[in-house]
Design a protein around this motif. Structure first.
Motif, PDB file in Angstrom:
ATOM      1  N   ALA A   1     -37.911 -13.151 -54.963  1.00  0.00           N
ATOM      2  CA  ALA A   1     -37.415 -13.933 -56.102  1.00  0.00           C
ATOM      3  C   ALA A   1     -38.458 -14.923 -56.607  1.00  0.00           C
ATOM      4  O   ALA A   1     -38.487 -15.237 -57.789  1.00  0.00           O
ATOM      5  CB  ALA A   1     -36.130 -14.660 -55.716  1.00  0.00           C
ATOM      6  N   ALA A   2     -39.335 -15.400 -55.737  1.00  0.00           N
ATOM      7  CA  ALA A   2     -40.344 -16.393 -56.120  1.00  0.00           C
ATOM      8  C   ALA A   2     -41.594 -15.777 -56.754  1.00  0.00           C
ATOM      9  O   ALA A   2     -42.493 -16.512 -57.175  1.00  0.00           O
ATOM     10  CB  ALA A   2     -40.753 -17.212 -54.897  1.00  0.00           C
ATOM     11  N   TRP A   3     -41.673 -14.429 -56.818  1.00  0.00           N
ATOM     12  CA  TRP A   3     -42.863 -13.801 -57.393  1.00  0.00           C
ATOM     13  C   TRP A   3     -43.080 -14.328 -58.803  1.00  0.00           C
ATOM     14  O   TRP A   3     -42.133 -14.431 -59.556  1.00  0.00           O
ATOM     15  CB  TRP A   3     -42.714 -12.273 -57.425  1.00  0.00           C
ATOM     16  CG  TRP A   3     -43.938 -11.605 -57.983  1.00  0.00           C
ATOM     17  CD1 TRP A   3     -44.136 -11.202 -59.266  1.00  0.00           C
ATOM     18  CD2 TRP A   3     -45.132 -11.315 -57.270  1.00  0.00           C
ATOM     19  NE1 TRP A   3     -45.389 -10.674 -59.400  1.00  0.00           N
ATOM     20  CE2 TRP A   3     -46.024 -10.735 -58.180  1.00  0.00           C
ATOM     21  CE3 TRP A   3     -45.549 -11.497 -55.947  1.00  0.00           C
ATOM     22  CZ2 TRP A   3     -47.300 -10.336 -57.820  1.00  0.00           C
ATOM     23  CZ3 TRP A   3     -46.803 -11.090 -55.590  1.00  0.00           C
ATOM     24  CH2 TRP A   3     -47.675 -10.516 -56.513  1.00  0.00           C
ATOM     25  N   PRO A   4     -44.270 -14.681 -59.186  1.00  0.00           N
ATOM     26  CA  PRO A   4     -45.585 -14.514 -58.572  1.00  0.00           C
ATOM     27  C   PRO A   4     -46.135 -15.780 -57.914  1.00  0.00           C
ATOM     28  O   PRO A   4     -47.350 -15.925 -57.758  1.00  0.00           O
ATOM     29  CB  PRO A   4     -46.450 -14.115 -59.766  1.00  0.00           C
ATOM     30  CG  PRO A   4     -45.866 -14.941 -60.883  1.00  0.00           C
ATOM     31  CD  PRO A   4     -44.383 -14.989 -60.607  1.00  0.00           C
ATOM     32  N   GLN A   5     -45.272 -16.704 -57.544  1.00  0.00           N
ATOM     33  CA  GLN A   5     -45.757 -17.951 -56.939  1.00  0.00           C
ATOM     34  C   GLN A   5     -46.471 -17.664 -55.617  1.00  0.00           C
ATOM     35  O   GLN A   5     -46.165 -16.684 -54.927  1.00  0.00           O
ATOM     36  CB  GLN A   5     -44.590 -18.911 -56.717  1.00  0.00           C
ATOM     37  CG  GLN A   5     -43.911 -19.331 -58.019  1.00  0.00           C
ATOM     38  CD  GLN A   5     -44.888 -19.901 -59.038  1.00  0.00           C
ATOM     39  OE1 GLN A   5     -45.708 -20.755 -58.715  1.00  0.00           O
ATOM     40  NE2 GLN A   5     -44.827 -19.407 -60.258  1.00  0.00           N
ATOM     41  N   PRO A   6     -47.460 -18.507 -55.255  1.00  0.00           N
ATOM     42  CA  PRO A   6     -48.205 -18.285 -54.006  1.00  0.00           C
ATOM     43  C   PRO A   6     -47.282 -18.113 -52.802  1.00  0.00           C
ATOM     44  O   PRO A   6     -46.309 -18.850 -52.630  1.00  0.00           O
ATOM     45  CB  PRO A   6     -49.067 -19.547 -53.885  1.00  0.00           C
ATOM     46  CG  PRO A   6     -49.306 -19.936 -55.318  1.00  0.00           C
ATOM     47  CD  PRO A   6     -47.996 -19.645 -56.008  1.00  0.00           C
ATOM     48  N   GLY A   7     -47.594 -17.099 -52.009  1.00  0.00           N
ATOM     49  CA  GLY A   7     -46.816 -16.766 -50.824  1.00  0.00           C
ATOM     50  C   GLY A   7     -45.751 -15.712 -51.068  1.00  0.00           C
ATOM     51  O   GLY A   7     -45.272 -15.083 -50.130  1.00  0.00           O
ATOM     52  N   ALA A   8     -45.360 -15.509 -52.315  1.00  0.00           N
ATOM     53  CA  ALA A   8     -44.337 -14.505 -52.627  1.00  0.00           C
ATOM     54  C   ALA A   8     -44.925 -13.106 -52.462  1.00  0.00           C
ATOM     55  O   ALA A   8     -46.126 -12.895 -52.614  1.00  0.00           O
ATOM     56  CB  ALA A   8     -43.819 -14.700 -54.046  1.00  0.00           C
ATOM     57  N   LYS A   9     -44.042 -12.132 -52.167  1.00  0.00           N
ATOM     58  CA  LYS A   9     -44.499 -10.776 -51.880  1.00  0.00           C
ATOM     59  C   LYS A   9     -43.829  -9.732 -52.762  1.00  0.00           C
ATOM     60  O   LYS A   9     -42.675  -9.863 -53.146  1.00  0.00           O
ATOM     61  CB  LYS A   9     -44.198 -10.414 -50.421  1.00  0.00           C
ATOM     62  CG  LYS A   9     -45.012 -11.185 -49.422  1.00  0.00           C
ATOM     63  CD  LYS A   9     -44.699 -10.739 -48.010  1.00  0.00           C
ATOM     64  CE  LYS A   9     -45.544 -11.532 -47.029  1.00  0.00           C
ATOM     65  NZ  LYS A   9     -45.238 -11.179 -45.649  1.00  0.00           N
ATOM     66  N   LEU A  10     -44.615  -8.689 -52.998  1.00  0.00           N
ATOM     67  CA  LEU A  10     -44.116  -7.445 -53.560  1.00  0.00           C
ATOM     68  C   LEU A  10     -44.004  -6.466 -52.403  1.00  0.00           C
ATOM     69  O   LEU A  10     -44.932  -6.349 -51.600  1.00  0.00           O
ATOM     70  CB  LEU A  10     -45.097  -6.869 -54.583  1.00  0.00           C
ATOM     71  CG  LEU A  10     -45.399  -7.704 -55.805  1.00  0.00           C
ATOM     72  CD1 LEU A  10     -46.479  -7.033 -56.648  1.00  0.00           C
ATOM     73  CD2 LEU A  10     -44.141  -7.929 -56.619  1.00  0.00           C
ATOM     74  N   HIS A  11     -42.904  -5.775 -52.313  1.00  0.00           N
ATOM     75  CA  HIS A  11     -42.693  -4.783 -51.256  1.00  0.00           C
ATOM     76  C   HIS A  11     -42.783  -3.416 -51.927  1.00  0.00           C
ATOM     77  O   HIS A  11     -41.899  -3.036 -52.685  1.00  0.00           O
ATOM     78  CB  HIS A  11     -41.330  -4.999 -50.595  1.00  0.00           C
ATOM     79  CG  HIS A  11     -41.165  -6.399 -50.095  1.00  0.00           C
ATOM     80  ND1 HIS A  11     -41.479  -6.763 -48.811  1.00  0.00           N
ATOM     81  CD2 HIS A  11     -40.756  -7.530 -50.721  1.00  0.00           C
ATOM     82  CE1 HIS A  11     -41.253  -8.061 -48.655  1.00  0.00           C
ATOM     83  NE2 HIS A  11     -40.816  -8.547 -49.807  1.00  0.00           N
TER      84      HIS A  11
END
Length: 155
Positions: free
Chosen positions: A40-50
């Protein structure tokens, strides 16, 4: 470190609209075949795409995470592709005339890919990332808003 540059017929903001939509990742990244989830936080630092890489039935599930997010200028991601390893992918965008220049840099940072001689890996990455930028351009240019003000002035 492999570097590719492409001129795009859109503003930098259009490029970052594509980058911020994690569900579009396999549409522009060569080798990514499908999305499984986007934090949900993408693209903020630490967020992931699976995502998954490869071709069915030989798919590998992995992730890409954001290290730096500074729209509309700069993004750094850590792309995992185990068992091959991890890569740092840097995307820089700057205005150029009516459009922008987009530069992508990629280098292995861990795993077996890190021991591949740079002269070999750079050739492969140059080819791959030329196509990646080609796909990114299609999406970003397609999302670019139409400048109706200048169109109406000519009629």
């Amino acid at each position: 470190m492999s570097r590719n540059v492409r001129r795009m017929n859109c503003r930098p903001e259009a490029v970052f609209r594509v980058l911020e939509d994690g569900w579009l990742y396999p549409s522009w990244v060569v080798g990514a075949s499908r999305m499984r989830d986007v934090d949900a936080a993408w693209p903020q630092p630490g967020a992931k795409l699976h995502h998954s890489v490869g071709v069915w039935p030989a798919l590998l599930d992995d992730t890409t995470s954001t290290a730096t997010w500074d729209p509309p200028r700069h993004m750094v991601m850590t792309a995992r592709g185990w068992p091959i390893g991890e890569a740092r992918v840097t995307i820089d965008v700057r205005p150029f005339g009516e459009g922008c220049l987009v530069r992508i840099q990629e280098e292995a940072v861990s795993g077996p890919a890190k021991v591949i001689p740079r002269v070999v890996s750079d050739v492969l990455l140059q080819w791959r990332n030329a196509e990646t930028l080609h796909r990114l351009a299609y999406l970003a240019e397609g999302l670019a808003p139409v400048d109706t003000a200048s169109d109406s002035e000519t009629t």
